[in-house]
Design an enzyme around this catalytic site. Sequence first.
Site, PDB file in Angstrom:
ATOM      1  N   ASP A  80       0.853  -1.182   0.000  1.00 51.26           N
ATOM      2  CA  ASP A  80       0.000   0.000   0.000  1.00 51.26           C
ATOM      3  C   ASP A  80       0.891   1.235   0.000  1.00 51.26           C
ATOM      4  OD1 ASP A  80      -2.167   1.659   0.128  1.00 51.26           O
ATOM      5  OD2 ASP A  80      -2.741   1.154   2.177  1.00 51.26           O
ATOM      6  N   ASP A 136      -2.790   2.580  -6.156  1.00 50.05           N
ATOM      7  CA  ASP A 136      -1.787   2.664  -5.084  1.00 50.05           C
ATOM      8  C   ASP A 136      -1.697   1.437  -4.182  1.00 50.05           C
ATOM      9  OD1 ASP A 136      -4.258   3.077  -3.959  1.00 50.05           O
ATOM     10  OD2 ASP A 136      -3.622   4.697  -2.632  1.00 50.05           O
ATOM     11  N   GLU A 137      -2.368   0.350  -4.523  1.00 43.97           N
ATOM     12  CA  GLU A 137      -2.234  -0.850  -3.690  1.00 43.97           C
ATOM     13  C   GLU A 137      -2.483  -2.116  -4.509  1.00 43.97           C
ATOM     14  OE1 GLU A 137      -5.252  -1.568  -0.678  1.00 43.97           O
ATOM     15  OE2 GLU A 137      -6.527  -0.016  -1.546  1.00 43.97           O
TER      16      GLU A 137
END
Length: 365
Positions: free
Chosen positions: A14, A108-109
């Site tokens: 993350d 983003d993860e």
Amino acid sequence: MLSKLPLRKIIHVDMDAFYASVEELDNPSLKGKPLAVGGNEIRGVVSAANYEARKFGVRSAMSGFMAKKNCPHLTFVKPRYDRYKAISQKIRAIFFDYTDLVEPLSLDEAYLDVTTNKKGNPSASLIAKEIRQRIYNELGLAASAGISINKFIAKVASDFNKPNGQKTVNPEEVIQFLEDLEIRKFYGVGKVTTQKMYKLGIFTGKDLKTKSLEFLKTNFGKSGAYYYNVVRGIHTSEVKAHRIPKSLGAERTFSENLSSEIFMLERLDNIATELEKRLDRAKIAGKTITLKIKYSDFSLQTRSKTLPYFISKKDLIFETAKELLFQEKLENSVRLLGISLANLNTEDKQKEKKKTIDIQLRFDF
């Protein structure tokens, strides 16, 4: 129980305040200052905030007005999604150096299954550390990670040592970890459900574990079985390299609140046009159209209709959204409208073959 499950080595990576961190990377003068991406002090919604801004209570999905009220010296920057996407692709390229089993959740993860990996490294913890170091060295950005036997625990663990940290929950630590975990930190337990659990005397995983399957189903419906299983370390969902989207949508926040359906039709037409473009790029269609309405008091309403056939063209999307708009009277002036399409034809496409990995309970994490 765990010894009977297909244990895997899962990493959840993350990125730390991703959008804001990219803005700081490209404009170093922003570093150390409270920063919000999206919105402004008059209109709009915060898409992301850096850690300096979060200290003042600034959060994503908060109105720009409220964010500025909480943090008077807050700096707003316009989001640059093309830039974020380009960086995200470079991050994923690093992931693919270690495994092909990468399941992105957003820009983003992502989940990574490194049970067997391209480096031949038996330690998922060391792989996570190496990946985070490479992201920092090559892109100048910080990432956090969670490592454990399944996606649920890895996801929860990645939030423990943020920012720029990681946490490993080894197989023999899983049960204790889950029993000690505050219920609000369980992935899938939102604010409303948290309050409901509090009223039922459920504050930790240990409390949750005392409740029967029947009790949880009665109080939480279909989610009851999910809660019953995850608190026991049971979560068999595999990392899917090609995630099948469940819905696709587009939305707009307006510079001024709209009080009449007539004024909203032009906006809906534009939103339907954008959605058609996205559906065309993804080469998918759907049957269920949902109209999202956010009012000036930030209350949210959705109205849906399922058609007997798949659609992807703007005209049909717009006409159905228009029908939903006039379905009932608006409760207040409107600040946001959105249209999404679900019940997609991706469900009819050939699914990826599943792989089962059966390994021993204790192995080097």
